[in-house]
Motif scaffolding. Structure first.
Motif, PDB file in Angstrom:
ATOM      1  N   ILE A  26       0.866  -1.187   0.000  1.00 55.63           N
ATOM      2  CA  ILE A  26       0.000   0.000   0.000  1.00 55.63           C
ATOM      3  C   ILE A  26       0.902   1.237   0.000  1.00 55.63           C
ATOM      4  O   ILE A  26       1.542   1.549   1.011  1.00 55.63           O
ATOM      5  CB  ILE A  26      -0.922   0.034   1.249  1.00 55.63           C
ATOM      6  CG1 ILE A  26      -1.625  -1.316   1.423  1.00 55.63           C
ATOM      7  CG2 ILE A  26      -1.930   1.161   1.138  1.00 55.63           C
ATOM      8  CD1 ILE A  26      -2.292  -1.463   2.789  1.00 55.63           C
ATOM      9  N   ARG A  27       0.989   1.876  -1.162  1.00 55.28           N
ATOM     10  CA  ARG A  27       1.805   3.088  -1.250  1.00 55.28           C
ATOM     11  C   ARG A  27       1.103   4.200  -0.487  1.00 55.28           C
ATOM     12  O   ARG A  27      -0.100   4.390  -0.621  1.00 55.28           O
ATOM     13  CB  ARG A  27       1.956   3.535  -2.718  1.00 55.28           C
ATOM     14  CG  ARG A  27       2.800   2.586  -3.552  1.00 55.28           C
ATOM     15  CD  ARG A  27       4.276   2.764  -3.248  1.00 55.28           C
ATOM     16  NE  ARG A  27       5.089   1.836  -4.050  1.00 55.28           N
ATOM     17  CZ  ARG A  27       6.291   1.438  -3.703  1.00 55.28           C
ATOM     18  NH1 ARG A  27       6.839   1.850  -2.569  1.00 55.28           N
ATOM     19  NH2 ARG A  27       6.965   0.627  -4.464  1.00 55.28           N
ATOM     20  N   GLN A  28       1.835   4.925   0.312  1.00 53.87           N
ATOM     21  CA  GLN A  28       1.325   6.064   1.091  1.00 53.87           C
ATOM     22  C   GLN A  28       0.062   5.726   1.880  1.00 53.87           C
ATOM     23  O   GLN A  28      -0.925   6.474   1.894  1.00 53.87           O
ATOM     24  CB  GLN A  28       1.107   7.282   0.179  1.00 53.87           C
ATOM     25  CG  GLN A  28       2.423   7.865  -0.307  1.00 53.87           C
ATOM     26  CD  GLN A  28       3.342   8.214   0.880  1.00 53.87           C
ATOM     27  OE1 GLN A  28       3.091   9.162   1.615  1.00 53.87           O
ATOM     28  NE2 GLN A  28       4.406   7.435   1.092  1.00 53.87           N
ATOM     29  N   PHE A  33       3.933  10.656   6.220  1.00 54.94           N
ATOM     30  CA  PHE A  33       4.233  10.040   7.521  1.00 54.94           C
ATOM     31  C   PHE A  33       5.507  10.603   8.136  1.00 54.94           C
ATOM     32  O   PHE A  33       6.533  10.716   7.470  1.00 54.94           O
ATOM     33  CB  PHE A  33       4.372   8.521   7.366  1.00 54.94           C
ATOM     34  CG  PHE A  33       4.557   7.827   8.688  1.00 54.94           C
ATOM     35  CD1 PHE A  33       3.479   7.636   9.529  1.00 54.94           C
ATOM     36  CD2 PHE A  33       5.810   7.379   9.102  1.00 54.94           C
ATOM     37  CE1 PHE A  33       3.635   7.011  10.766  1.00 54.94           C
ATOM     38  CE2 PHE A  33       5.976   6.750  10.332  1.00 54.94           C
ATOM     39  CZ  PHE A  33       4.882   6.572  11.163  1.00 54.94           C
ATOM     40  N   GLU A  34       5.384  10.982   9.403  1.00 52.90           N
ATOM     41  CA  GLU A  34       6.588  11.384  10.143  1.00 52.90           C
ATOM     42  C   GLU A  34       6.661  10.529  11.383  1.00 52.90           C
ATOM     43  O   GLU A  34       5.687  10.459  12.140  1.00 52.90           O
ATOM     44  CB  GLU A  34       6.502  12.853  10.546  1.00 52.90           C
ATOM     45  CG  GLU A  34       7.025  13.750   9.454  1.00 52.90           C
ATOM     46  CD  GLU A  34       7.058  15.206   9.870  1.00 52.90           C
ATOM     47  OE1 GLU A  34       7.421  15.491  11.031  1.00 52.90           O
ATOM     48  OE2 GLU A  34       6.699  16.026   9.018  1.00 52.90           O
ATOM     49  N   SER A  35       7.775   9.899  11.608  1.00 51.56           N
ATOM     50  CA  SER A  35       7.899   8.984  12.747  1.00 51.56           C
ATOM     51  C   SER A  35       7.670   9.735  14.061  1.00 51.56           C
ATOM     52  O   SER A  35       8.275  10.782  14.298  1.00 51.56           O
ATOM     53  CB  SER A  35       9.287   8.351  12.752  1.00 51.56           C
ATOM     54  OG  SER A  35       9.434   7.630  13.949  1.00 51.56           O
ATOM     55  N   PRO A  36       6.801   9.191  14.948  1.00 52.25           N
ATOM     56  CA  PRO A  36       6.597   9.842  16.251  1.00 52.25           C
ATOM     57  C   PRO A  36       7.757   9.593  17.212  1.00 52.25           C
ATOM     58  O   PRO A  36       7.745  10.086  18.330  1.00 52.25           O
ATOM     59  CB  PRO A  36       5.306   9.185  16.763  1.00 52.25           C
ATOM     60  CG  PRO A  36       5.219   7.883  16.059  1.00 52.25           C
ATOM     61  CD  PRO A  36       5.956   8.012  14.755  1.00 52.25           C
ATOM     62  N   GLN A 141       6.856   1.665   6.662  1.00 51.37           N
ATOM     63  CA  GLN A 141       8.154   2.335   6.587  1.00 51.37           C
ATOM     64  C   GLN A 141       8.059   3.658   7.339  1.00 51.37           C
ATOM     65  O   GLN A 141       7.165   4.472   7.054  1.00 51.37           O
ATOM     66  CB  GLN A 141       8.534   2.538   5.104  1.00 51.37           C
ATOM     67  CG  GLN A 141       9.957   2.979   4.893  1.00 51.37           C
ATOM     68  CD  GLN A 141      10.978   1.979   5.458  1.00 51.37           C
ATOM     69  OE1 GLN A 141      10.696   0.793   5.600  1.00 51.37           O
ATOM     70  NE2 GLN A 141      12.145   2.462   5.824  1.00 51.37           N
ATOM     71  N   GLY A 142       8.948   3.849   8.336  1.00 54.01           N
ATOM     72  CA  GLY A 142       8.845   5.028   9.188  1.00 54.01           C
ATOM     73  C   GLY A 142       9.852   6.105   8.844  1.00 54.01           C
ATOM     74  O   GLY A 142       9.599   7.289   9.040  1.00 54.01           O
ATOM     75  N   ALA A 181       9.136   3.756   0.927  1.00 53.52           N
ATOM     76  CA  ALA A 181       9.479   5.078   1.453  1.00 53.52           C
ATOM     77  C   ALA A 181       8.558   5.367   2.646  1.00 53.52           C
ATOM     78  O   ALA A 181       7.544   4.682   2.815  1.00 53.52           O
ATOM     79  CB  ALA A 181       9.291   6.112   0.351  1.00 53.52           C
ATOM     80  N   PRO A 182       8.876   6.389   3.458  1.00 51.75           N
ATOM     81  CA  PRO A 182       8.038   6.658   4.625  1.00 51.75           C
ATOM     82  C   PRO A 182       6.549   6.765   4.265  1.00 51.75           C
ATOM     83  O   PRO A 182       6.174   7.448   3.311  1.00 51.75           O
ATOM     84  CB  PRO A 182       8.588   7.984   5.152  1.00 51.75           C
ATOM     85  CG  PRO A 182      10.021   7.937   4.779  1.00 51.75           C
ATOM     86  CD  PRO A 182      10.059   7.255   3.426  1.00 51.75           C
TER      87      PRO A 182
END
Ligand code: SIN
Ligand code: CO
Length: 396
Positions: A26-28, A33-36, A141-142, A181-182
């Motif tokens: 599942i792309r995006q 996304f930004e890692s918490p 992916q984070g 990618a993220p």
């Protein structure tokens, strides 16, 4: 019908077409996304004694992997090579409440099937090797980019590299290869081979599921039968035939044993719900100390009312597992491997006591009409399964 991320599928269509059947990229899935959590914060978690963590270093040749278990010191991290290693931290959802919202989109899958959020960090080249997992997993992916190679079928009995403390497949042929990618996410059913390699500084968030094994289920049923004093029949052979060699165990005896075992399962029918509820809410061994540390004094309903009147709320302990089931006129609440039977209980009250993450004063007003619900809540607070929170304070 709720959409399953941005796939164009509904959640039910995902379950029907992919869950436990085939991988899905599942792309995006999580746009922008930004890692918490940062790699340094992850290393900080891995330095704590109560938190399960591993460092996996690939030593040059493909068959040399070194695994060590946390807690890790600053020196352990300083001693690492520049590339080809991975740090993995389990149960981050319980230890870092800020990561819990990441699990919300998976709430359409029963909570008891969920295991944890594991987060890994790896510099370039880092990988835990080609392997399979016994469970369903979503790999989000984070940070950075990871190359994933994936098989198109479940692998059973595939040989492993011998002599290492890690399950790495000695043969691996992938059918697909993707760069994630993220925000990209890959769903994998149990036993599908996968191999992820960090292309640069990389964090992967594994939302892992779990399911009891046959032997674990049988063991739980047996314990429940013993506890309840059920299934006491003996092996029986009313059709016994004259034997020539009296020390021989013949095929009919094996067939009779099989029948006895089938009968045992049938006899266990009334306790299966209990068995499952207790089994799937047992506290994970690595979290027992943290859960036990939350025990408190017993509390009366008047004291509970007073705390709600002060504006406090109750928050679910991150280390206790909860489940509930309607049972006749009442219901069962399962917490940390124990069952709390409420002979008369509305579904709404079971949801307040065991499903929602928080109990507010308004919920309390609703619950307090039912003495059994109040008594159960008092017990659960003393167990440390429900924790008081004063506005402005945070748990953990
Ligand atoms: C990783 O995060 O490096 C591995 C995750 C997995 O394959 O289960
Ligand atoms: Co895996």
């Amino acid at each position: 019908m709720t959409a399953f991320f941005n796939t164009g599928l509904t959640q039910q269509q995902f379950l029907d077409q992919y869950w436990q059947k085939k991988p899905l990229l599942i792309r995006q899935a999580f746009a922008n996304f930004e890692s918490p959590i940062s790699p340094d914060e992850l290393a900080g978690l891995a330095s704590e004694a109560d938190i399960e963590s591993r460092l996996i270093v690939e030593k040059g040749s493909a068959s040399s992997w070194q695994v060590s278990h946390g807690p890790f010191s600053d020196q352990d991290f300083t001693d690492l090579p520049k590339s080809h290693w991975t740090l993995l931290v389990q149960d981050v959802d319980k230890h870092v409440p800020e990561t819990q919202p990441l699990l919300t989109p998976f709430q359409f899958i029963p909570n008891w099937r969920r295991d944890d959020l594991m987060i890994s960090y790896a510099p370039i080249g880092g990988s835990v090797g080609p392997h399979t997992d016994g469970y369903d997993v979503f790999l989000l992916q984070g940070l950075g980019t990871r190359k994933w190679q994936v098989t198109d079928k479940a692998l059973h009995d595939t040989p492993l590299i011998e002599g290492i403390d890690l399950q790495v497949l000695s043969e691996f042929e992938h059918a697909d290869e993707w760069l994630l990618a993220p925000g990209d996410m890959l769903y994998l059913p149990p036993h599908f081979g996968h191999h992820g390699v960090a292309m640069n500084d990389c964090m992967t968030f594994s939302i892992g599921f779990r399911a009891p094994k046959q032997t674990e289920a049988m063991d739980a049923v047996l314990n429940e039968l013993l506890e309840q004093g059920l299934a006491k029949r003996h092996y029986n052979d009313p059709d016994l035939q004259v034997v020539k060699h009296d020390h021989e165990i013949g095929p009919q005896a094996v067939e009779n044993l099989k029948q006895l075992l089938h009968q045992t399962i049938d006899d266990a029918e009334p306790v299966l719900l209990n068995t499952l509820g207790k089994l799937v809410t047992e506290t994970k061994p690595s979290l027992i100390d943290l859960a036990d540390a939350l025990f408190s004094e017993s509390i009366s309903s008047q004291e509970v009312m007073k705390q709600f009147d002060q504006g406090d709320t109750l928050q679910k302990s991150p280390y206790h597992r909860f489940a509930w089931a309607k049972n006749g006129m009442g219901g069962d609440i399962f917490v940390a491997g124990e069952v709390y039977r409420l002979a008369q209980c509305q579904r709404e009250h079971l949801i307040l006591l065991a499903d929602n993450p928080e109990i507010t004063q308004r919920d309390w007003q609703q619950l307090s009409s039912e003495p059994e619900a109040v008594a159960t809540l008092c017990l659960l607070i003393a167990e440390g399964a429900w924790l008081w929170q004063t506005p402005g304070d945070t748990i953990n």
